[in-house]
Design an enzyme around this catalytic site. Structure first.
Site, PDB file in Angstrom:
ATOM      1  N   PRO A  23       0.789  -1.240   0.000  1.00  0.00           N
ATOM      2  CA  PRO A  23       0.000   0.000   0.000  1.00  0.00           C
ATOM      3  C   PRO A  23       0.817   1.283   0.000  1.00  0.00           C
ATOM      4  CG  PRO A  23       0.088  -0.908   2.191  1.00  0.00           C
ATOM      5  CD  PRO A  23       0.754  -1.910   1.305  1.00  0.00           C
ATOM      6  N   ASP A  46       5.200   1.488 -11.172  1.00  0.00           N
ATOM      7  CA  ASP A  46       3.926   2.177 -11.324  1.00  0.00           C
ATOM      8  C   ASP A  46       4.026   3.598 -10.785  1.00  0.00           C
ATOM      9  OD1 ASP A  46       2.767  -0.059 -12.389  1.00  0.00           O
ATOM     10  OD2 ASP A  46       1.668  -0.626 -10.585  1.00  0.00           O
ATOM     11  N   LYS A  68       0.241   5.091 -14.768  1.00  0.00           N
ATOM     12  CA  LYS A  68      -1.071   5.022 -15.409  1.00  0.00           C
ATOM     13  C   LYS A  68      -2.042   5.851 -14.588  1.00  0.00           C
ATOM     14  CE  LYS A  68      -0.581   0.398 -17.392  1.00  0.00           C
ATOM     15  NZ  LYS A  68      -1.145  -0.959 -17.453  1.00  0.00           N
ATOM     16  N   GLY A  99       2.121  -1.418  -7.411  1.00  0.00           N
ATOM     17  CA  GLY A  99       1.398  -1.116  -6.197  1.00  0.00           C
ATOM     18  C   GLY A  99       0.533  -2.289  -5.763  1.00  0.00           C
ATOM     19  N   MET A 180     -10.788   0.936  -7.781  1.00  0.00           N
ATOM     20  CA  MET A 180     -10.923   1.876  -8.908  1.00  0.00           C
ATOM     21  C   MET A 180     -12.369   2.311  -9.119  1.00  0.00           C
ATOM     22  SD  MET A 180      -8.307  -0.161 -11.492  1.00  0.00           S
ATOM     23  CE  MET A 180      -9.080  -1.749 -11.138  1.00  0.00           C
TER      24      MET A 180
END
Length: 261
Positions: A23, A46, A68, A99, A180
């Site tokens: 995390p 990432d 991203k 991640g 998400m």
């Protein structure tokens, strides 16, 4: 690990390590992840990997960001896969730092498949997933003898969200964790209520789990869109739906107060 430089033909094939960064707290890395990170000469990472974790890298390591964001990818997934394969075939060992956990909405499976197809040895080093980290940091038990014996993970940002079959994933005795889902919170609430979930079902939104700036926001399903919009929630954030998120004592209430500070 092999030194990473220009990609020239090499008799040696490097290895790709798909490493979960967890995390964001460096203390929550596995020992293997931390060791690989300090030894690596090439790290492909990432955008959401914490700077404190990247700071653990070897001083001579080359760091390549493939960040991203919604509607904007620095590098398409197929190009990331090609990069990993290209560097390994050039003889370089590569740490692909992701991640959370590489295999939980991390596209680690796609990258592993690309490596294997090209004859590149690949190892997957698990990390603490966002769901586990968020539950622990917010002291929300995703399963609980009295409230939930089933927990499900779904992606709230995907093509054809309205067509996804989530029936039975949320409700009495169940916990639903949505990755998400910040941008699609209105559609998520509408979808679940249309499936028969009660509008007053308890929900929690956990932003920046296990990081110093973590916020825990609590409410009910019908109010989820307003909760996200009113508090200007930004990724990384998880939505947890189920009775396990309901405040039951002063300790949970104290954690939730962080959202208002």
């Amino acid at each position: 690990m092999a030194h990473s430089g220009t990609t020239q033909p090499s008799a040696r094939i490097g290895r790709v390590f798909l490493v979960g960064a967890g995390p964001g707290d460096p203390d929550l890395l596995t020992l293997r992840a931390a060791r690989l990170l300090t030894e690596a000469r090439l790290i492909v990472h990432d955008g959401l990997v914490e700077p404190a974790i990247l700071a653990m890298a070897h001083s001579r390591a080359r760091l390549v960001s493939v960040a991203k964001r919604r509607a904007h990818h620095t590098m398409p997934q197929e190009d990331i896969c090609a990069l990993l394969v290209r560097e390994a075939l050039a003889g370089n060992d590569v740490v692909r730092l992701k991640g959370g956990d590489p295999l939980v909405f991390g596209r680690g499976g796609e990258e592993a498949e690309a490596c294997r197809a090209a004859g590149v040895p690949v190892e997957i080093v698990p990390g603490i997933s966002a769901a586990n980290a968020a539950g622990a940091a917010a002291q929300i038990a995703l399963t609980h003898r009295d409230h939930a014996s089933v927990v499900s993970f779904v992606a709230g940002q995907c093509k054809g969200l309205s067509d996804q079959n989530w029936s039975g994933l949320a409700g009495v005795g169940r916990t639903l964790v949505i990755y998400m889902g910040v941008k699609t919170a209105p559609q998520i609430a509408e979808k679940l209520m249309a499936d028969g979930l009660a509008p007053d079902m308890a929900v929690a939104v956990i932003e920046n789990a296990a990081r110093p700036e973590m916020r825990v926001l609590r409410g009910v399903l019908a109010g989820l869109p307003a909760l996200v919009e009113g508090h200007k929630v930004r990724s990384p954030a998880l939505i947890v739906i189920g009775e396990v998120t309901r405040e039951r004592d002063a300790t949970l209430a104290a954690i939730a107060v962080k959202a208002e500070q």
